[in-house]
Design a protein around this motif. Sequence first.
Motif, PDB file in Angstrom:
ATOM      1  N   PRO A  87      96.235   0.878 -94.527  1.00 16.27           N
ATOM      2  CA  PRO A  87      97.611   0.571 -94.114  1.00 16.27           C
ATOM      3  C   PRO A  87      97.733   0.398 -92.602  1.00 16.27           C
ATOM      4  O   PRO A  87      97.132   1.152 -91.830  1.00 16.27           O
ATOM      5  N   MET A  88      98.505  -0.591 -92.211  1.00 11.34           N
ATOM      6  CA  MET A  88      98.740  -0.830 -90.782  1.00 11.34           C
ATOM      7  C   MET A  88      99.804   0.102 -90.226  1.00 11.34           C
ATOM      8  O   MET A  88      99.903   0.312 -89.022  1.00 11.34           O
ATOM      9  N   LEU A  89     100.630   0.664 -91.110  1.00 13.70           N
ATOM     10  CA  LEU A  89     101.705   1.557 -90.700  1.00 13.70           C
ATOM     11  C   LEU A  89     101.137   2.875 -90.193  1.00 13.70           C
ATOM     12  O   LEU A  89     100.319   3.507 -90.862  1.00 13.70           O
ATOM     13  N   LYS A  90     101.548   3.306 -89.024  1.00 13.11           N
ATOM     14  CA  LYS A  90     101.089   4.575 -88.456  1.00 13.11           C
ATOM     15  C   LYS A  90     102.258   5.554 -88.437  1.00 13.11           C
ATOM     16  O   LYS A  90     102.901   5.784 -87.417  1.00 13.11           O
TER      17      LYS A  90
ATOM     18  N   LEU B 252     100.411   7.591 -97.834  1.00 16.55           N
ATOM     19  CA  LEU B 252      99.892   6.258 -97.554  1.00 16.55           C
ATOM     20  C   LEU B 252      98.514   6.153 -98.196  1.00 16.55           C
ATOM     21  O   LEU B 252      97.657   7.017 -97.984  1.00 16.55           O
ATOM     22  N   LEU B 253      98.301   5.111 -98.970  1.00 19.94           N
ATOM     23  CA  LEU B 253      97.075   4.971 -99.736  1.00 19.94           C
ATOM     24  C   LEU B 253      96.051   4.103 -99.004  1.00 19.94           C
ATOM     25  O   LEU B 253      96.344   2.970 -98.622  1.00 19.94           O
ATOM     26  N   TYR B 254      94.864   4.654 -98.831  1.00 21.59           N
ATOM     27  CA  TYR B 254      93.727   3.926 -98.276  1.00 21.59           C
ATOM     28  C   TYR B 254      92.751   3.665 -99.418  1.00 21.59           C
ATOM     29  O   TYR B 254      92.312   4.609-100.090  1.00 21.59           O
ATOM     30  N   PHE B 255      92.420   2.411 -99.651  1.00 22.21           N
ATOM     31  CA  PHE B 255      91.506   2.051-100.727  1.00 22.21           C
ATOM     32  C   PHE B 255      90.154   1.676-100.122  1.00 22.21           C
ATOM     33  O   PHE B 255      90.073   0.752 -99.305  1.00 22.21           O
TER      34      PHE B 255
ATOM     35  N   LEU C  14     102.273  -5.342 -99.694  1.00 25.37           N
ATOM     36  CA  LEU C  14     102.962  -4.074 -99.947  1.00 25.37           C
ATOM     37  C   LEU C  14     102.089  -2.893 -99.526  1.00 25.37           C
ATOM     38  O   LEU C  14     102.550  -1.961 -98.847  1.00 25.37           O
ATOM     39  N   LEU C  15     100.807  -2.932 -99.926  1.00 28.21           N
ATOM     40  CA  LEU C  15      99.903  -1.819 -99.652  1.00 28.21           C
ATOM     41  C   LEU C  15      99.522  -1.750 -98.172  1.00 28.21           C
ATOM     42  O   LEU C  15      99.444  -0.661 -97.595  1.00 28.21           O
ATOM     43  N   LEU C  16      99.292  -2.890 -97.547  1.00 24.97           N
ATOM     44  CA  LEU C  16      98.925  -2.906 -96.131  1.00 24.97           C
ATOM     45  C   LEU C  16     100.068  -2.433 -95.240  1.00 24.97           C
ATOM     46  O   LEU C  16      99.856  -1.774 -94.222  1.00 24.97           O
TER      47      LEU C  16
END
Length: 276
Positions: free
Chosen positions: A55-58, A134-137, A121-123
């Motif tokens: 995710p780009m969101l911090k 926040l999900l990291y795949f 959506l996920l990024l």
Amino acid sequence: MKHIPASKAIKEAWLDFGDGTKYAERHLAEVAGLSEVEPYWEGARLCFLTESIQPMLKSPTRPRVMLLFSNPHPESVRNGLFMSQKNSRGFWDILRCNKQIGINHDFRWDSTKGIDDTVSLLLNGNYGNDRSPLLYFECLYQIPSKSPEVLRKLFANTDDFKRYLQCPSLVRIRKILTSNNIKVVLVFKGETFESIVNKPGISKYSRQTLRSAVNNALEKGDERLFWKCVDRHELIKQVPDLKHQCMAVKVMDTRVKDSTFSHVLDYALQYATKVG
């Protein structure tokens, strides 16, 4: 040769085979599905497409959790999204129903735009609320194949497998955990769990153990019983060689997408939300 990724979840990666290059070149065709992503050689490096979602969101308030798979499936790499092959899409339905994540999204598989919308959506972390994980795949082994076990065919012996694939892969995952301060890793496959916690053999019979733990917790109405069982069987362990505490939790293999899978995933995501 330049690869063209199907979406922003697909990245170009490479693996350096070093002294084992000639052996790998001779046995490349034995890795079922790898040819479908059109790998190519640059000296000792095998270049290919793989998958990764960070995710780009911090967000300072949202917990971060890594969903760690064994390795990409060639069809999901071609489609542009983890678990997008037909027999795996039930994973996303289960994830959408999870209250911890709060995904309100219509997964569409009939077009490139449908995949791109999900990846976006996920990024962007555009789901849930300010406390939703926040999900990291990620995949431990970046090389696509139809089965992670066949990757061993690229190496002449166990030492080469560890030297050129397993050890660099663990270093890469630990870097991601560290740079994003991820405190919980949910691991689906037994061998991957054993690798990430450096405890060979501890995932044996994990499917039966998790199923029994869920049934007991539901029957008694006490989630703590689930975690007592998981802890007793060492299915939750600290990831070694990190400067911060990060716990790996063995969850059900993605091939078993039933109510038990849903409950285990829910318990694990609740834990990740609390640990945050």
